[in-house]
Design a protein around this motif. Structure first.
Motif, PDB file in Angstrom:
ATOM      1  N   LEU A  80     -83.851 -80.251 -61.563  1.00 46.34           N
ATOM      2  CA  LEU A  80     -84.885 -80.873 -62.378  1.00 46.34           C
ATOM      3  C   LEU A  80     -86.088 -79.940 -62.530  1.00 46.34           C
ATOM      4  CD1 LEU A  80     -85.960 -83.381 -63.881  1.00 46.34           C
ATOM      5  CD2 LEU A  80     -86.936 -84.133 -61.709  1.00 46.34           C
ATOM      6  N   VAL A  81     -86.515 -79.345 -61.430  1.00 43.47           N
ATOM      7  CA  VAL A  81     -87.660 -78.436 -61.473  1.00 43.47           C
ATOM      8  C   VAL A  81     -87.353 -77.240 -62.375  1.00 43.47           C
ATOM      9  CG1 VAL A  81     -89.136 -76.916 -60.095  1.00 43.47           C
ATOM     10  CG2 VAL A  81     -88.504 -79.179 -59.226  1.00 43.47           C
ATOM     11  N   ALA A  82     -86.095 -76.781 -62.361  1.00 45.43           N
ATOM     12  CA  ALA A  82     -85.703 -75.636 -63.189  1.00 45.43           C
ATOM     13  C   ALA A  82     -85.891 -75.906 -64.675  1.00 45.43           C
ATOM     14  CB  ALA A  82     -84.246 -75.270 -62.907  1.00 45.43           C
ATOM     15  N   ARG A  83     -85.889 -77.175 -65.076  1.00 50.96           N
ATOM     16  CA  ARG A  83     -86.071 -77.504 -66.489  1.00 50.96           C
ATOM     17  C   ARG A  83     -87.476 -77.128 -66.967  1.00 50.96           C
ATOM     18  NH1 ARG A  83     -82.614 -82.403 -68.636  1.00 50.96           N
ATOM     19  NH2 ARG A  83     -80.638 -81.922 -67.603  1.00 50.96           N
ATOM     20  N   GLY A  84     -88.392 -77.001 -66.036  1.00 48.16           N
ATOM     21  CA  GLY A  84     -89.720 -76.569 -66.409  1.00 48.16           C
ATOM     22  C   GLY A  84     -89.785 -75.124 -66.868  1.00 48.16           C
ATOM     23  N   ARG A  85     -88.715 -74.372 -66.637  1.00 46.92           N
ATOM     24  CA  ARG A  85     -88.686 -72.960 -67.046  1.00 46.92           C
ATOM     25  C   ARG A  85     -88.201 -72.774 -68.487  1.00 46.92           C
ATOM     26  NH1 ARG A  85     -91.918 -70.093 -65.258  1.00 46.92           N
ATOM     27  NH2 ARG A  85     -90.685 -68.226 -65.744  1.00 46.92           N
ATOM     28  N   HIS A  86     -87.795 -73.839 -69.151  1.00 49.40           N
ATOM     29  CA  HIS A  86     -87.244 -73.728 -70.508  1.00 49.40           C
ATOM     30  C   HIS A  86     -88.157 -72.998 -71.490  1.00 49.40           C
ATOM     31  CE1 HIS A  86     -84.043 -77.145 -70.032  1.00 49.40           C
ATOM     32  NE2 HIS A  86     -83.834 -76.112 -69.243  1.00 49.40           N
ATOM     33  N   PRO A  87     -89.480 -73.233 -71.487  1.00 51.93           N
ATOM     34  CA  PRO A  87     -90.325 -72.512 -72.463  1.00 51.93           C
ATOM     35  C   PRO A  87     -90.315 -70.997 -72.288  1.00 51.93           C
ATOM     36  CG  PRO A  87     -91.496 -74.394 -71.538  1.00 51.93           C
ATOM     37  CD  PRO A  87     -90.254 -74.208 -70.723  1.00 51.93           C
ATOM     38  N   HIS A  88     -89.852 -70.519 -71.133  1.00 54.14           N
ATOM     39  CA  HIS A  88     -89.880 -69.086 -70.849  1.00 54.14           C
ATOM     40  C   HIS A  88     -88.498 -68.435 -70.957  1.00 54.14           C
ATOM     41  CE1 HIS A  88     -94.001 -69.495 -69.293  1.00 54.14           C
ATOM     42  NE2 HIS A  88     -93.576 -70.614 -68.742  1.00 54.14           N
ATOM     43  N   GLN A  89     -87.500 -69.240 -71.304  1.00 51.31           N
ATOM     44  CA  GLN A  89     -86.135 -68.730 -71.315  1.00 51.31           C
ATOM     45  C   GLN A  89     -85.673 -68.384 -72.726  1.00 51.31           C
ATOM     46  OE1 GLN A  89     -84.269 -72.060 -69.316  1.00 51.31           O
ATOM     47  NE2 GLN A  89     -84.232 -70.950 -67.374  1.00 51.31           N
ATOM     48  N   GLY A  90     -84.652 -67.559 -72.800  1.00 48.83           N
ATOM     49  CA  GLY A  90     -84.053 -67.184 -74.066  1.00 48.83           C
ATOM     50  C   GLY A  90     -83.059 -68.217 -74.545  1.00 48.83           C
ATOM     51  N   PHE A  91     -82.262 -67.826 -75.540  1.00 50.24           N
ATOM     52  CA  PHE A  91     -81.323 -68.751 -76.179  1.00 50.24           C
ATOM     53  C   PHE A  91     -80.302 -69.300 -75.184  1.00 50.24           C
ATOM     54  CE2 PHE A  91     -77.270 -69.466 -78.401  1.00 50.24           C
ATOM     55  CZ  PHE A  91     -77.665 -70.487 -79.248  1.00 50.24           C
ATOM     56  N   LEU A  92     -79.799 -68.480 -74.279  1.00 51.98           N
ATOM     57  CA  LEU A  92     -78.762 -68.917 -73.340  1.00 51.98           C
ATOM     58  C   LEU A  92     -79.313 -69.714 -72.177  1.00 51.98           C
ATOM     59  CD1 LEU A  92     -76.537 -65.704 -73.217  1.00 51.98           C
ATOM     60  CD2 LEU A  92     -76.177 -67.810 -74.532  1.00 51.98           C
ATOM     61  N   ARG A  93     -80.630 -69.650 -71.969  1.00 54.18           N
ATOM     62  CA  ARG A  93     -81.305 -70.415 -70.916  1.00 54.18           C
ATOM     63  C   ARG A  93     -80.728 -70.151 -69.528  1.00 54.18           C
ATOM     64  NH1 ARG A  93     -82.792 -76.399 -73.484  1.00 54.18           N
ATOM     65  NH2 ARG A  93     -84.296 -75.598 -75.002  1.00 54.18           N
ATOM     66  N   ALA A  94     -80.324 -68.935 -69.278  1.00 59.09           N
ATOM     67  CA  ALA A  94     -79.857 -68.575 -67.943  1.00 59.09           C
ATOM     68  C   ALA A  94     -81.064 -68.298 -67.057  1.00 59.09           C
ATOM     69  CB  ALA A  94     -78.960 -67.345 -68.009  1.00 59.09           C
ATOM     70  N   LEU A  95     -81.015 -68.791 -65.817  1.00 62.04           N
ATOM     71  CA  LEU A  95     -82.132 -68.597 -64.896  1.00 62.04           C
ATOM     72  C   LEU A  95     -82.164 -67.149 -64.415  1.00 62.04           C
ATOM     73  CD1 LEU A  95     -81.944 -71.844 -62.730  1.00 62.04           C
ATOM     74  CD2 LEU A  95     -83.633 -71.304 -64.482  1.00 62.04           C
ATOM     75  N   SER A  96     -83.318 -66.523 -64.536  1.00 62.79           N
ATOM     76  CA  SER A  96     -83.493 -65.147 -64.089  1.00 62.79           C
ATOM     77  C   SER A  96     -84.026 -65.126 -62.661  1.00 62.79           C
ATOM     78  CB  SER A  96     -84.483 -64.427 -65.008  1.00 62.79           C
ATOM     79  OG  SER A  96     -85.768 -65.012 -64.886  1.00 62.79           O
ATOM     80  N   ALA A  97     -84.124 -63.942 -62.104  1.00 58.79           N
ATOM     81  CA  ALA A  97     -84.707 -63.798 -60.770  1.00 58.79           C
ATOM     82  C   ALA A  97     -86.144 -64.302 -60.768  1.00 58.79           C
ATOM     83  CB  ALA A  97     -84.633 -62.341 -60.324  1.00 58.79           C
TER      84      ALA A  97
END
Length: 269
Positions: A80-97
């Motif tokens: 759930l917390v990871a969903r807060g990173r969506h504005p900073h992610q690219g098209f594939l929305r893969a979590l980065s380091a």
């Protein structure tokens, strides 16, 4: 409906908006968050009309937590917390380091790191609210808008959530919250905004702006304003005449209910 609201959210402050039900508190917050478009006037963010900004850009500048947010069934805290990173992610929305670093950081900041593998539905009310705040913090915005974050929570969990807000404020974030409890608002706010009938009636430092006349004007109640044992302003409502009469009523009815029944005499029915 809002009426001619002229309000500036001060950077670096913990602003709390209070007022009676239906006075426009949540509507104001929705307008600030770009969810509602004002029929007249503008809402500006860093000098730009927020309605002219792309949603992703707004999401990188402010985070909004609505009343009673709902997550997908069975979702775990970290997801759930990871969903807060969506504005900073690219098209594939893969979590980065970097995403994982931020997620760990906000979980730690909200004291929810040890809950990261648990399902959100299993948490207490206070824990869930801190997790939702962590998700909002994961957006890495300097402005955080919270619409009634303590609703439906008991006193201990209310304090838990507001302590988290105060800590975030002390760390440099600008926090805006809508609250119902006037005394909690006074205790935590560095800037207090009072609303009635869709308009801002007064605003400023709680110790400077709050008066008994203002409480009566906004909430329609007579009250005393005193200092609590820790030195904070405390609003003590004056009991109504009905309650005062009840308090002074004869206790004979209570005594009658507690009296020991007598043994029937011979011939009695």
């Amino acid at each position: 409906m809002l009426q001619g609201v002229d309000l500036e959210i001060l950077e670096g402050e913990l602003t709390v908006i209070v007022g009676p039900n239906g006075c426009g508190k949540s509507t104001l917050l929705l307008a600030l968050a770009r969810i509602l478009r004002p029929s007249a006037g503008t809402v500006e963010l860093d000098g730009r009309a927020v309605t002219s900004m792309p949603p992703r850009e707004v999401a990188r500048r402010l985070a909004f937590l609505p009343q009673a947010p709902l997550g997908p069934d069975g979702i775990r805290v970290r997801d759930l917390v990871a969903r807060g990173r969506h504005p900073h992610q690219g098209f594939l929305r893969a979590l980065s380091a970097e995403d994982h670093r931020v997620i760990d950081e906000v979980l730690l900041a909200t004291d929810t790191l040890d809950l990261s593998t648990r399902r959100v539905s299993e948490l207490s009310g206070g824990q869930r609210q801190r997790v939702w705040i962590a998700m909002a913090l994961a957006q890495e915005t300097s402005l955080l808008l919270l619409d009634e974050p303590t609703t439906f929570l008991d006193v201990a969990h209310q304090i838990d959530v507001l302590d988290t807000c105060a800590r975030l404020h002390h760390e440099g974030r600008t926090v805006v919250a809508v609250l119902h409890d006037l005394n909690l608002a006074v205790r935590y706010a560095t800037h207090l905004v009072l609303m009635k009938d869709g308009a801002v009636v007064a605003q400023g430092r709680p110790q400077e702006v709050l008066t008994t006349d203002l409480v009566e004007q906004v909430f329609g109640i007579r009250a005393h304003l005193v200092a609590d044992p820790e030195g904070w302003p405390l609003v003590v409502p004056v009991r109504s005449d009905v309650l005062a009469r009840r308090a002074g009523a004869s206790p004979s009815a209570v005594h009658a209910k507690q009296a020991t029944p007598t043994t029937p005499t011979e011939g009695s029915v």
